[in-house]
Design an enzyme around this catalytic site. Structure first.
Site, PDB file in Angstrom:
ATOM      1  N   CYS A 180       0.857  -1.186   0.000  1.00 34.48           N
ATOM      2  CA  CYS A 180       0.000   0.000   0.000  1.00 34.48           C
ATOM      3  C   CYS A 180       0.900   1.245   0.000  1.00 34.48           C
ATOM      4  O   CYS A 180       1.755   1.375  -0.875  1.00 34.48           O
ATOM      5  CB  CYS A 180      -0.944  -0.090   1.198  1.00 34.48           C
ATOM      6  SG  CYS A 180      -2.182   1.204   1.372  1.00 34.48           S
ATOM      7  N   ASP A 185      -8.068  -2.676  -8.741  1.00 32.12           N
ATOM      8  CA  ASP A 185      -7.667  -1.681  -7.748  1.00 32.12           C
ATOM      9  C   ASP A 185      -7.965  -0.293  -8.316  1.00 32.12           C
ATOM     10  O   ASP A 185      -7.265   0.190  -9.206  1.00 32.12           O
ATOM     11  CB  ASP A 185      -6.178  -1.823  -7.456  1.00 32.12           C
ATOM     12  CG  ASP A 185      -5.692  -0.899  -6.357  1.00 32.12           C
ATOM     13  OD1 ASP A 185      -6.420   0.053  -6.003  1.00 32.12           O
ATOM     14  OD2 ASP A 185      -4.578  -1.128  -5.858  1.00 32.12           O
ATOM     15  N   HIS A 199      -7.403  -3.835  -4.447  1.00 31.06           N
ATOM     16  CA  HIS A 199      -6.340  -3.269  -3.628  1.00 31.06           C
ATOM     17  C   HIS A 199      -6.203  -4.074  -2.335  1.00 31.06           C
ATOM     18  O   HIS A 199      -7.180  -4.513  -1.743  1.00 31.06           O
ATOM     19  CB  HIS A 199      -6.669  -1.813  -3.288  1.00 31.06           C
ATOM     20  CG  HIS A 199      -5.568  -1.096  -2.582  1.00 31.06           C
ATOM     21  ND1 HIS A 199      -4.459  -0.614  -3.250  1.00 31.06           N
ATOM     22  CD2 HIS A 199      -5.390  -0.800  -1.276  1.00 31.06           C
ATOM     23  CE1 HIS A 199      -3.644  -0.047  -2.378  1.00 31.06           C
ATOM     24  NE2 HIS A 199      -4.191  -0.136  -1.177  1.00 31.06           N
TER      25      HIS A 199
END
Length: 220
Positions: free
Chosen positions: A117, A162, A189
């Site tokens: 991330c 994502d 994601h």
């Protein structure tokens, strides 16, 4: 099982989760957190790397702003994590990653970095600014840094679903860094994290296999 260590950094002392295999390590890996801190998921990732033969340091990057942050994967956690990312900044994060890498090198390891991330974008900078072989998982904040040249082997993992990293951004990664390995999975994601709604076991396993192969090659 890993333990917390106190790591000295240019930003002051930072708690760092340290995991090591029973046998002689094949290398060292700095595990770079998401916006949620060095929580249970990141510690699990560290333990999995140790099981694969790597010595691991996972620094709690938010410690210079607020010590001991561990956030949940919910709206409050996202809001708080984004706030802490803004207060810390990329430069301070990279400085702490560099200190963790130096600590592992001092223990006789060749070192790489992996991030998830927000940490995926920090991992890219660990490559361009610290010359660490690096793996980036769904780093959605990397676009402003793609003109920085790679200084070591690089791998990117993305989810095709994502929404924070649209296909054109993935293609920009390929264009800017043609020597990097870029993989896209039928996932959203955060697909590597089994605490997230977008967790995808198949994509996570395939990405993990590629990541382990990458580090065993790059740190040999």
């Amino acid at each position: 099982m890993g333990t917390w260590q106190e790591l000295e950094t240019p930003q002051g002392p930072v708690r760092t989760w340290h995991s090591a295999p029973a046998q002689e390590p094949v290398g060292g890996v700095v595990v770079i957190q998401e916006i949620f801190g060095v929580n249970g998921h990141i510690r699990d990732v560290a333990e999995r790397f140790a099981a694969e033969g790597f010595e691991v340091a996972a620094p709690s990057l938010f410690d210079p702003v607020e010590r001991g942050v561990e956030l949940d994967y919910d709206a409050d956690g996202i809001a708080r994590g984004r706030e802490l990312v803004g207060k810390l900044g990329f430069d301070n994060a990279i400085s702490i990653v560099g200190a963790a890498a130096d600590w592992l090198r001092g223990r006789g390891r060749t070192v790489g970095a992996v991030g998830f991330c927000w940490g995926g974008s920090v991992a890219l900078l660990a490559n361009t600014r610290l010359a660490l072989p690096a793996v980036s998982y769904y780093g959605a904040r990397s676009m402003p840094f793609l003109d920085e040249p790679l200084r070591a082997p690089m791998m990117f993992h993305f989810g095709a679903r994502d929404h924070s990293i649209p296909p054109e951004d993935v293609e920009t990664h390929r264009h800017k860094h043609p020597l990097a390995e870029v993989y896209v999975y039928d996932a959203g994601h955060g697909f590597n994290c089994d605490r997230r709604a977008d967790y995808d076991a198949s994509a996570a396993a395939q990405a993990w296999s590629r990541t382990i192969r990458f580090f065993k090659d790059a740190l040999a």
